[in-house]
Motif scaffolding. Structure first.
Motif, PDB file in Angstrom:
ATOM      1  N   TRP A 162      53.607  36.427  40.321  1.00  0.00           N
ATOM      2  CA  TRP A 162      53.361  35.715  41.583  1.00  0.00           C
ATOM      3  C   TRP A 162      53.602  36.561  42.824  1.00  0.00           C
ATOM      4  CZ3 TRP A 162      50.541  31.816  40.663  1.00  0.00           C
ATOM      5  CH2 TRP A 162      50.729  31.025  39.538  1.00  0.00           C
ATOM      6  N   ILE A 163      54.421  37.590  42.734  1.00  0.00           N
ATOM      7  CA  ILE A 163      54.708  38.342  43.972  1.00  0.00           C
ATOM      8  C   ILE A 163      54.123  39.756  43.937  1.00  0.00           C
ATOM      9  CG2 ILE A 163      56.785  36.969  44.449  1.00  0.00           C
ATOM     10  CD1 ILE A 163      58.463  39.422  43.627  1.00  0.00           C
ATOM     11  N   PHE A 247      37.313  32.617  48.705  1.00  0.00           N
ATOM     12  CA  PHE A 247      38.460  32.156  49.484  1.00  0.00           C
ATOM     13  C   PHE A 247      39.706  32.995  49.189  1.00  0.00           C
ATOM     14  CE2 PHE A 247      42.233  29.364  49.653  1.00  0.00           C
ATOM     15  CZ  PHE A 247      42.272  29.148  51.026  1.00  0.00           C
ATOM     16  N   VAL A 248      40.026  33.177  47.914  1.00  0.00           N
ATOM     17  CA  VAL A 248      41.295  33.858  47.602  1.00  0.00           C
ATOM     18  C   VAL A 248      41.260  35.326  48.039  1.00  0.00           C
ATOM     19  CG1 VAL A 248      41.930  32.306  45.719  1.00  0.00           C
ATOM     20  CG2 VAL A 248      40.665  34.396  45.183  1.00  0.00           C
ATOM     21  N   ARG A 249      40.063  35.891  48.077  1.00  0.00           N
ATOM     22  CA  ARG A 249      39.960  37.311  48.438  1.00  0.00           C
ATOM     23  C   ARG A 249      40.193  37.543  49.926  1.00  0.00           C
ATOM     24  NH1 ARG A 249      35.424  40.520  45.209  1.00  0.00           N
ATOM     25  NH2 ARG A 249      36.831  42.189  45.875  1.00  0.00           N
ATOM     26  N   GLY A 250      40.154  36.466  50.697  1.00  0.00           N
ATOM     27  CA  GLY A 250      40.392  36.599  52.132  1.00  0.00           C
ATOM     28  C   GLY A 250      41.823  36.254  52.532  1.00  0.00           C
ATOM     29  N   LEU A 251      42.654  35.915  51.572  1.00  0.00           N
ATOM     30  CA  LEU A 251      44.021  35.479  51.888  1.00  0.00           C
ATOM     31  C   LEU A 251      44.955  36.673  52.101  1.00  0.00           C
ATOM     32  CD1 LEU A 251      44.341  32.637  49.211  1.00  0.00           C
ATOM     33  CD2 LEU A 251      44.291  32.328  51.701  1.00  0.00           C
ATOM     34  N   PRO A 252      46.023  36.472  52.900  1.00  0.00           N
ATOM     35  CA  PRO A 252      47.008  37.560  53.045  1.00  0.00           C
ATOM     36  C   PRO A 252      47.725  37.809  51.720  1.00  0.00           C
ATOM     37  CG  PRO A 252      47.757  35.555  54.154  1.00  0.00           C
ATOM     38  CD  PRO A 252      46.362  35.288  53.695  1.00  0.00           C
ATOM     39  N   ASP A 253      48.284  39.023  51.561  1.00  0.00           N
ATOM     40  CA  ASP A 253      48.953  39.388  50.305  1.00  0.00           C
ATOM     41  C   ASP A 253      50.106  38.448  49.958  1.00  0.00           C
ATOM     42  OD1 ASP A 253      47.260  41.532  50.301  1.00  0.00           O
ATOM     43  OD2 ASP A 253      48.781  43.021  50.874  1.00  0.00           O
ATOM     44  N   GLU A 254      50.666  37.791  50.973  1.00  0.00           N
ATOM     45  CA  GLU A 254      51.803  36.886  50.731  1.00  0.00           C
ATOM     46  C   GLU A 254      51.386  35.635  49.965  1.00  0.00           C
ATOM     47  OE1 GLU A 254      51.047  38.236  53.633  1.00  0.00           O
ATOM     48  OE2 GLU A 254      52.799  39.463  54.150  1.00  0.00           O
ATOM     49  N   VAL A 285      51.565  30.492  45.106  1.00  0.00           N
ATOM     50  CA  VAL A 285      52.887  30.859  45.641  1.00  0.00           C
ATOM     51  C   VAL A 285      52.678  31.517  46.995  1.00  0.00           C
ATOM     52  CG1 VAL A 285      54.843  32.447  45.392  1.00  0.00           C
ATOM     53  CG2 VAL A 285      54.060  31.139  43.419  1.00  0.00           C
ATOM     54  N   TRP A 286      53.452  31.074  47.966  1.00  0.00           N
ATOM     55  CA  TRP A 286      53.359  31.626  49.329  1.00  0.00           C
ATOM     56  C   TRP A 286      54.712  32.212  49.706  1.00  0.00           C
ATOM     57  CZ3 TRP A 286      51.057  33.550  53.350  1.00  0.00           C
ATOM     58  CH2 TRP A 286      51.566  33.403  54.642  1.00  0.00           C
ATOM     59  N   LEU A 287      54.706  33.469  50.132  1.00  0.00           N
ATOM     60  CA  LEU A 287      55.952  34.126  50.537  1.00  0.00           C
ATOM     61  C   LEU A 287      56.001  34.142  52.052  1.00  0.00           C
ATOM     62  CD1 LEU A 287      55.771  37.141  48.029  1.00  0.00           C
ATOM     63  CD2 LEU A 287      57.117  35.042  47.774  1.00  0.00           C
ATOM     64  N   GLY A 288      56.363  33.014  52.636  1.00  0.00           N
ATOM     65  CA  GLY A 288      56.403  32.944  54.094  1.00  0.00           C
ATOM     66  C   GLY A 288      56.843  31.563  54.534  1.00  0.00           C
ATOM     67  N   VAL A 373      48.587  44.779  47.158  1.00  0.00           N
ATOM     68  CA  VAL A 373      49.274  46.078  47.119  1.00  0.00           C
ATOM     69  C   VAL A 373      48.913  46.902  45.871  1.00  0.00           C
ATOM     70  CG1 VAL A 373      51.575  47.128  46.922  1.00  0.00           C
ATOM     71  CG2 VAL A 373      51.130  45.411  48.691  1.00  0.00           C
ATOM     72  N   PRO A 374      48.870  46.303  44.663  1.00  0.00           N
ATOM     73  CA  PRO A 374      48.542  47.115  43.480  1.00  0.00           C
ATOM     74  C   PRO A 374      47.205  47.847  43.630  1.00  0.00           C
ATOM     75  CG  PRO A 374      49.331  44.962  42.791  1.00  0.00           C
ATOM     76  CD  PRO A 374      49.153  44.896  44.286  1.00  0.00           C
ATOM     77  N   GLY A 375      46.244  47.189  44.267  1.00  0.00           N
ATOM     78  CA  GLY A 375      44.917  47.762  44.415  1.00  0.00           C
ATOM     79  C   GLY A 375      44.838  48.863  45.461  1.00  0.00           C
ATOM     80  N   ARG A 376      45.903  49.021  46.251  1.00  0.00           N
ATOM     81  CA  ARG A 376      45.891  50.073  47.272  1.00  0.00           C
ATOM     82  C   ARG A 376      46.644  51.321  46.798  1.00  0.00           C
ATOM     83  NH1 ARG A 376      45.815  45.227  50.467  1.00  0.00           N
ATOM     84  NH2 ARG A 376      48.035  45.107  50.865  1.00  0.00           N
ATOM     85  N   VAL A 377      47.077  51.283  45.543  1.00  0.00           N
ATOM     86  CA  VAL A 377      47.746  52.447  44.938  1.00  0.00           C
ATOM     87  C   VAL A 377      46.671  53.253  44.206  1.00  0.00           C
ATOM     88  CG1 VAL A 377      49.412  53.087  43.128  1.00  0.00           C
ATOM     89  CG2 VAL A 377      49.933  51.195  44.691  1.00  0.00           C
ATOM     90  N   SER A 378      46.785  54.569  44.247  1.00  0.00           N
ATOM     91  CA  SER A 378      45.792  55.418  43.574  1.00  0.00           C
ATOM     92  C   SER A 378      45.757  55.110  42.075  1.00  0.00           C
ATOM     93  CB  SER A 378      46.161  56.888  43.799  1.00  0.00           C
ATOM     94  OG  SER A 378      45.989  57.628  42.619  1.00  0.00           O
ATOM     95  N   GLU A 379      44.552  55.194  41.484  1.00  0.00           N
ATOM     96  CA  GLU A 379      44.398  54.828  40.063  1.00  0.00           C
ATOM     97  C   GLU A 379      45.006  55.871  39.118  1.00  0.00           C
ATOM     98  OE1 GLU A 379      41.110  51.622  39.342  1.00  0.00           O
ATOM     99  OE2 GLU A 379      40.130  53.524  39.805  1.00  0.00           O
ATOM    100  N   THR A 380      45.478  56.988  39.658  1.00  0.00           N
ATOM    101  CA  THR A 380      46.121  57.980  38.779  1.00  0.00           C
ATOM    102  C   THR A 380      47.617  58.127  39.085  1.00  0.00           C
ATOM    103  OG1 THR A 380      45.410  59.704  40.306  1.00  0.00           O
ATOM    104  CG2 THR A 380      44.055  59.360  38.337  1.00  0.00           C
TER     105      THR A 380
END
Ligand SMILES: Cc1cc2nc3c(=O)[nH]c(=O)nc-3n(C[C@H](O)[C@H](O)[C@H](O)COP(=O)(O)OP(=O)(O)OC[C@H]3O[C@@H](n4cnc5c(N)ncnc54)[C@H](O)[C@@H]3O)c2cc1C
Length: 472
Positions: A162-163, A247-254, A285-288, A373-380
């Motif tokens: 969830w986080i 819809f979900v793709r436009g939501l903030p990471d929280e 789950v919303w972290l805010g 966040v996981p998707g903004r980490v390099s794939e290697t």
């Protein structure tokens, strides 16, 4: 009986003298268990009741020194070796039939440094152990969503929950690990020490050694999160899914919003007439701040009619264990999964076609949203390779009677084949026993090549082979 019959790593049979087993037991802080011993049955059991494997020898370890001795024993006697963390993996790799099992289930200690916001977690801990200790400080480790899952297997394969959209995968938060290697050494893997091993254990599974403890960076999430379930009508499933995919793709990471298609469990906020009928469950789950979270989920509530909903500030430990009852130990399970490149109309058609013919009431179609966040980490950067796909499809097939095996497994395989055109890669922790080519699909070619090199260095004889195996 003066010896025990065993399965060796190369597939042949052998025997081990009882005197050698007794000596191992006498030297261990934990216990060596054989069939008939009091704790043998509970120790050999794993989550997936489809597998009923009986190891010839179980090393129930209490500390890393026990693990070292067990590894040397298995290696010196050429035994087929398995490692049980939480015992949750649906592929059943934790239990070696007639081989030797290293059972870490007594190694569950979690120590939190509230100032540094880190947690040291023993290799056999469950997610509930971690949540309990970290929550004393309002902290959490980014991990999975069922509290009886093992931290060991989950982390070594990647680990999301969830986080993770906000705080990264479990592997992204791993600072270091203590690893018992195939040659029986205890080493540290971190950004400073044994970097290649540290890279490999962050996605490569249990291929490189036995992790006796993990050190994680924790996230300060507080002790309550705004979270809930909105139960949508299956009759509107197509319209809801078409909305959800954008819809979900436009939501903030929280904000994390997932989708589960299944027969409705007897949730107290649902009318009894709905229990057991097909529904689309939308957990979030919303972290805010609560007000902002309420505002964000409004479109989910209004786009199509709902059977019911429950949402509010929930204690994190309650939320983390809230779904445990749906997947308790012992049922027969078969999972097929892949990452989805999109939820196009064709993909939704396929999902609805197979959701309409779930083979049992306990099966479910589980579609988490993975971006953030996981998707903004390099794939290697770590061995967890597939970080760019927005969704994941997990086909959870779950049933009770062996006579339903064929029907249930056929449904899962056909469903999987039908959604293959929309898929790219698979999460290694959701693989069944599907062969080496399929294990490769959990990685990119570049990552696979590197994993093979790390395996050659740290486990050249493939002692750790009962897993999603990377052959040296
Ligand atoms: C009901 C359910 C819910 C799940 N939910 C999630 C989720 O929300 N997020 C997610 O990411 N995954 C999830 N998973 C998948 C989960 O990550 C894997 O099943 C994982 O393998 C479980 O770890 P374990 O230690 O319990 O498994 P085990 O069956 O004990 O271990 C699986 C393999 O991992 C290796 N292993 C385990 N511990 C160690 C160790 N300490 N050192 C070395 N090797 C080890 C071994 O090779 C072993 O064969 C879920 C699984 C189930 C069944």
């Amino acid at each position: 009986m003066d010896s025990v019959n065993v399965q060796t790593a190369d597939g042949s049979r052998s025997t081990v003298d009882l005197t050698a087993i007794d000596a191992l037991d006498a030297n261990a802080k934990g216990r060596i268990l054989l069939a008939g011993d009091q704790e043998y049955e509970s120790s050999r059991k794993i989550w997936n009741g489809f597998f009923d494997r009986k190891p010839s020898i179980i090393a129930r370890c209490m500390e890393s020194g026990d693990v070292v001795k067990a590894v040397k024993f298995a290696r010196d006697n050429s035994l087929l070796l398995s490692v049980k963390g939480g015992g949750h993996n649906s592929a059943g790799t934790a239990a070696a039939e007639d081989g030797m099992m290293v059972d870490l289930s007594l190694m569950r200690q979690v120590t939190v440094d509230g100032r540094k916001k880190t947690a040291r977690v023993e290799g056999g801990a469950l997610l509930s152990d971690v949540d309990f200790e970290t929550q004393q400080h309002g902290l959490a480790v980014s991990a999975g969503i069922i509290s009886h899952t093992g931290v060991g297997g989950l982390t070594l394969g990647g680990g999301f929950g969830w986080i993770s959209r906000k705080h990264g995968l479990s592997v992204d938060n791993l600072i270091s690990a203590e690893v018992v290697t195939a040659d029986g050494r205890k080493v540290t893997a971190s950004a400073e020490q044994n970097q290649d091993l540290f890279w490999g254990i962050r996605g490569g599974g249990g291929n490189f050694g036995i992790v006796t403890s993990f050190e994680f960076q924790c996230a300060q999430i507080g002790t309550e999160v705004f979270s809930g379930l909105i139960v949508k009508k299956f009759a509107d499933a197509r319209k809801y899914m078409q909305f959800h995919r954008d819809f979900v793709r436009g939501l903030p990471d929280e904000m994390t919003v997932w989708m589960v298609v299944r027969h409705a469990p007897p949730l107290p906020f649902l009318n009894e007439a709905v229990h057991g009928s097909m529904v689309v469950i939308v957990p979030f789950v919303w972290l805010g701040e609560k007000d902002k979270g309420e505002e964000l989920v409004k479109p989910i509530r209004s786009i199509t009619a709902s059977h019911g909903e429950a949402m509010g500030m929930n204690p994190w430990v309650n939320w983390q264990s809230g779904f445990d009852g749906l997947v308790e130990h012992g049922a027969r399970n078969y999972w097929k999964s892949h990452h989805l490149t999109d939820l196009s109309d064709g993909c939704i058609d396929a999902i609805l076609e197979f959701a309409s013919k779930l083979p049992t009431d306990e099966c479910e179609v589980f579609i988490p949203h993975m971006e953030g966040v996981p998707g903004r980490v390099s794939e290697t950067r770590t061995a967890f390779a597939h970080r760019r796909t927005p969704f994941l499809l997990n086909i959870h097939t779950r049933w009770r009677k062996a006579s339903d095996d064929e029907k249930c497994i056929r449904w899962a395989k056909d469903f999987h084949d039908r959604t293959q055109p929309f898929a790219k890669g698979v999460y290694v922790n959701f693989l069944s026993q599907e062969g080496e080519d399929r294990v490769k699909e959990a990685y990119t070619p570049e990552v696979w090549e590197r994993l093979v090199a790390v395996k050659k260095k740290w486990d050249p004889t493939n002692l750790f082979r009962l897993n999603q195996n990377i052959r040296p």
